[in-house]
Design an enzyme around this catalytic site. Structure first.
Site, mmCIF file in Angstrom:
data_model
loop_
_atom_site.group_PDB
_atom_site.id
_atom_site.type_symbol
_atom_site.label_atom_id
_atom_site.label_comp_id
_atom_site.label_asym_id
_atom_site.label_seq_id
_atom_site.Cartn_x
_atom_site.Cartn_y
_atom_site.Cartn_z
ATOM 1 N N ASP A 20 0.703 7.857 1.956
ATOM 2 C CA ASP A 20 -0.755 7.347 2.467
ATOM 3 C C ASP A 20 -0.783 7.375 3.869
ATOM 4 O O ASP A 20 -0.003 7.500 4.736
ATOM 5 C CB ASP A 20 -0.779 5.818 2.136
ATOM 6 C CG ASP A 20 -2.091 5.200 2.116
ATOM 7 O OD1 ASP A 20 -3.130 5.978 2.291
ATOM 8 O OD2 ASP A 20 -2.267 3.782 2.220
ATOM 9 N N ASN A 22 -3.271 9.713 5.648
ATOM 10 C CA ASN A 22 -3.609 11.100 6.291
ATOM 11 C C ASN A 22 -5.007 10.754 7.212
ATOM 12 O O ASN A 22 -5.267 11.374 8.024
ATOM 13 C CB ASN A 22 -4.068 12.147 4.979
ATOM 14 C CG ASN A 22 -2.835 12.313 4.330
ATOM 15 O OD1 ASN A 22 -1.769 12.302 4.883
ATOM 16 N ND2 ASN A 22 -3.214 13.098 3.115
ATOM 17 N N ARG A 33 -11.464 12.924 8.456
ATOM 18 C CA ARG A 33 -10.318 12.657 7.515
ATOM 19 C C ARG A 33 -9.579 13.897 6.687
ATOM 20 O O ARG A 33 -8.336 14.019 6.684
ATOM 21 C CB ARG A 33 -10.710 11.788 6.473
ATOM 22 C CG ARG A 33 -11.330 10.399 6.852
ATOM 23 C CD ARG A 33 -12.049 9.646 5.611
ATOM 24 N NE ARG A 33 -11.021 9.450 4.547
ATOM 25 C CZ ARG A 33 -10.132 8.687 4.547
ATOM 26 N NH1 ARG A 33 -9.817 7.845 5.489
ATOM 27 N NH2 ARG A 33 -9.172 8.893 3.282
ATOM 28 N N HIS A 37 -5.483 15.651 5.620
ATOM 29 C CA HIS A 37 -5.118 15.852 4.475
ATOM 30 C C HIS A 37 -4.423 17.363 4.664
ATOM 31 O O HIS A 37 -3.492 17.587 3.907
ATOM 32 C CB HIS A 37 -6.086 16.056 3.532
ATOM 33 C CG HIS A 37 -6.986 14.492 2.868
ATOM 34 N ND1 HIS A 37 -5.845 13.691 2.868
ATOM 35 C CD2 HIS A 37 -8.093 14.330 2.869
ATOM 36 C CE1 HIS A 37 -6.842 12.640 2.472
ATOM 37 N NE2 HIS A 37 -8.155 12.832 2.452
ATOM 38 N N LEU A 131 15.351 21.316 -8.723
ATOM 39 C CA LEU A 131 14.545 20.075 -8.759
ATOM 40 C C LEU A 131 13.275 20.160 -9.746
ATOM 41 O O LEU A 131 12.578 21.151 -9.573
ATOM 42 C CB LEU A 131 13.931 20.129 -7.140
ATOM 43 C CG LEU A 131 13.105 19.141 -7.006
ATOM 44 C CD1 LEU A 131 13.451 17.776 -7.002
ATOM 45 C CD2 LEU A 131 12.519 19.595 -5.460
ATOM 46 N N ARG A 188 6.512 4.379 0.362
ATOM 47 C CA ARG A 188 5.016 4.331 0.346
ATOM 48 C C ARG A 188 4.765 4.385 2.093
ATOM 49 O O ARG A 188 5.318 3.401 2.873
ATOM 50 C CB ARG A 188 4.170 3.019 0.252
ATOM 51 C CG ARG A 188 2.778 3.020 0.397
ATOM 52 C CD ARG A 188 2.158 1.822 -0.208
ATOM 53 N NE ARG A 188 0.516 2.190 -0.007
ATOM 54 C CZ ARG A 188 -0.569 2.023 -0.716
ATOM 55 N NH1 ARG A 188 -0.317 1.725 -1.736
ATOM 56 N NH2 ARG A 188 -1.782 2.448 -0.280
HETATM 57 C C1 FPP Z 1 -3.956 9.164 1.182
HETATM 58 O O1 FPP Z 1 -4.297 9.137 2.638
HETATM 59 C C2 FPP Z 1 -3.695 10.473 0.786
HETATM 60 C C3 FPP Z 1 -4.470 11.106 -0.530
HETATM 61 C C4 FPP Z 1 -5.151 10.270 -1.038
HETATM 62 C C5 FPP Z 1 -4.177 12.613 -0.806
HETATM 63 C C6 FPP Z 1 -2.874 12.869 -0.629
HETATM 64 C C7 FPP Z 1 -2.994 14.361 -0.597
HETATM 65 C C8 FPP Z 1 -2.070 15.205 -0.082
HETATM 66 C C9 FPP Z 1 -1.171 14.909 0.910
HETATM 67 C C10 FPP Z 1 -2.637 16.606 0.161
HETATM 68 C C11 FPP Z 1 -2.752 17.211 -1.092
HETATM 69 C C12 FPP Z 1 -1.530 17.210 -2.078
HETATM 70 C C13 FPP Z 1 -0.776 18.212 -2.739
HETATM 71 C C14 FPP Z 1 0.271 18.021 -3.369
HETATM 72 C C15 FPP Z 1 -1.199 19.660 -2.138
HETATM 73 P P1 FPP Z 1 -5.798 8.333 2.888
HETATM 74 O O2 FPP Z 1 -6.667 9.403 2.738
HETATM 75 O O3 FPP Z 1 -5.939 7.203 2.075
HETATM 76 O O4 FPP Z 1 -5.272 7.877 4.416
HETATM 77 P P2 FPP Z 1 -5.751 6.520 4.730
HETATM 78 O O5 FPP Z 1 -5.368 5.264 4.365
HETATM 79 O O6 FPP Z 1 -5.469 6.569 6.275
HETATM 80 O O7 FPP Z 1 -7.239 6.606 4.811
#
Ligand code: FPP
Length: 241
Positions: A20, A22, A33, A37, A131, A188
Site C-alpha cells: 500500500d 503507491n 497516482r 504504481h 520460491l 502491510r
Molecule cells: C496500493 O497503493 C497498491 C495497489 C492497489 C496496487 C499494487 C500494485 C503494484 C505494486 C504494481 C503491480 C503489481 C505487479 C505484481 C506487477 P494505493 O494506490 O492504494 O496507494 P495509496 O493508499 O497511497 O492511495
C-alpha cells in the site's frame, strides 16, 4: 538500523504483503497516482529477489483486490497493463531462478490480454521448484471463502462427500492458496492498520507487521526489519509455552 542480523533458520515459510502507498508516494512528489504504481513494480521485483535470496519458500502479494475495480478507469487500465509489462519482462528471471508464479483470485474476470499473460506465466513456471510467488489479482478473501463453499456444496450435492467430511483441512484444499501453507508473517506498508479482505482464512495465526513506509520505498532493509520483528515474537498458536 542497517546491520540487522537475521536468523536464517527461522524464516517465515509463507510471507504475505499488502503493498500500500503507491498513490501517496506519487502525490508527495507532485506526480499522478499511476507514477507510484510504476515504481511499485520495481519494488515488487526487488522484494521477490530478496525473498528468494533469504530462502523463503512462499510469497503472496496483494496486487489488485475485488474492490479495486471501483478506482478510475485510467488507473485500473494502468495497473492491468503494468502486470502485462512486468510479466513479459520477468519470465526469463523466473525461469532462471526456478521461481514458480501463480495467481490467486478470479483471474477469468481480468481484461483478456492480462488474463492471457497471467496464464502464460503460470504455465511457463508450473514445474519450477524454488520460491513460490502468488500474485493476488481480482482477489477478495470473502469471495475466496464463498467460492470454496460452493465447491464443497457441489461435492455434497453430487454425493461425493458427506457433510461430516468437511473439516478445516478439507476446506483448505478448496481455497486459491491450497498449495501454500498458512501465512506466518503478514506485512502491510503505507501506514494503515487493516486487513482489507486479504487472505482471511490463511492469516488465522499469522504475525502482523505494519509500517508507515510507502510501498515504493519498501526495500531490502525494511524487509529485514519486518522479518527481524517476526523472529522475536513468541508464537503460541493458541497454546501455552
Ligand atoms: C496500493 O497503493 C497498491 C495497489 C492497489 C496496487 C499494487 C500494485 C503494484 C505494486 C504494481 C503491480 C503489481 C505487479 C505484481 C506487477 P494505493 O494506490 O492504494 O496507494 P495509496 O493508499 O497511497 O492511495
Amino acid at each position: 538500523m542497517n546491520d540487522i542480523i537475521l536468523d536464517m533458520d527461522n524464516m517465515p515459510k509463507h510471507l504475505a504483503i499488502i503493498m500500500d502507498g503507491n498513490g501517496r508516494w506519487a502525490k508527495k512528489q507532485g506526480k499522478i497516482r499511476t507514477f507510484g504504481h510504476k515504481f511499485g513494480v520495481d519494488t515488487v521485483k526487488n522484494i521477490i529477489k530478496e525473498v528468494n535470496a533469504l530462502g523463503i519458500k512462499y510469497l503472496t502479494l496483494y496486487a489488485f483486490s475485488t474492490e479495486n475495480w471501483k478506482r478510475p478507469k485510467d488507473e485500473v487500465n494502468t495497473l492491468m497493463n503494468l502486470v502485462i509489462e512486468y510479466l513479459k519482462k520477468e519470465n526469463d528471471y523466473l525461469m532462471a531462478e526456478n521461481v514458480r508464479m501463480d495467481f490467486i483470485g478470479d483471474i477469468t474476470k481480468l481484461p483478456k490480454k492480462t488474463y492471457e499473460n497471467v496464464k502464460y506465466t503460470r504455465e511457463l513456471t508450473r514445474n519450477n521448484t524454488g520460491l513460490n510467488v502468488n500474485i493476488a489479482l481480482n482477489y477478495g478473501g470473502r469471495d475466496e471463502i464463498v467460492m470454496a463453499c460452493k465447491e464443497i456444496a457441489k461435492l455434497v450435492n453430487a454425493d461425493e462427500i458427506d457433510i461430516e467430511d468437511i473439516t478445516e483441512d478439507s476446506f483448505s484444499t478448496k481455497i486459491y492458496t491450497n498449495e501454500s501453507p498458512n501465512v506466518d508473517l503478514l506485512i502491510r506498508t503505507g501506514g494503515d492498520i487493516r486487513i482489507s479482505n486479504f487472505l482471511l482464512w490463511q492469516i488465522a495465526y499469522s504475525e502482523f507487521y505494519f509500517t508507515d513506509v510507502l510501498w515504493p520505498d519498501f526495500d531490502r532493509n525494511e524487509l529485514h526489519k519486518a522479518i527481524y520483528s517476526f523472529q522475536h515474537k513468541e508464537r503460541r498458536f493458541g497454546g501455552l509455552v
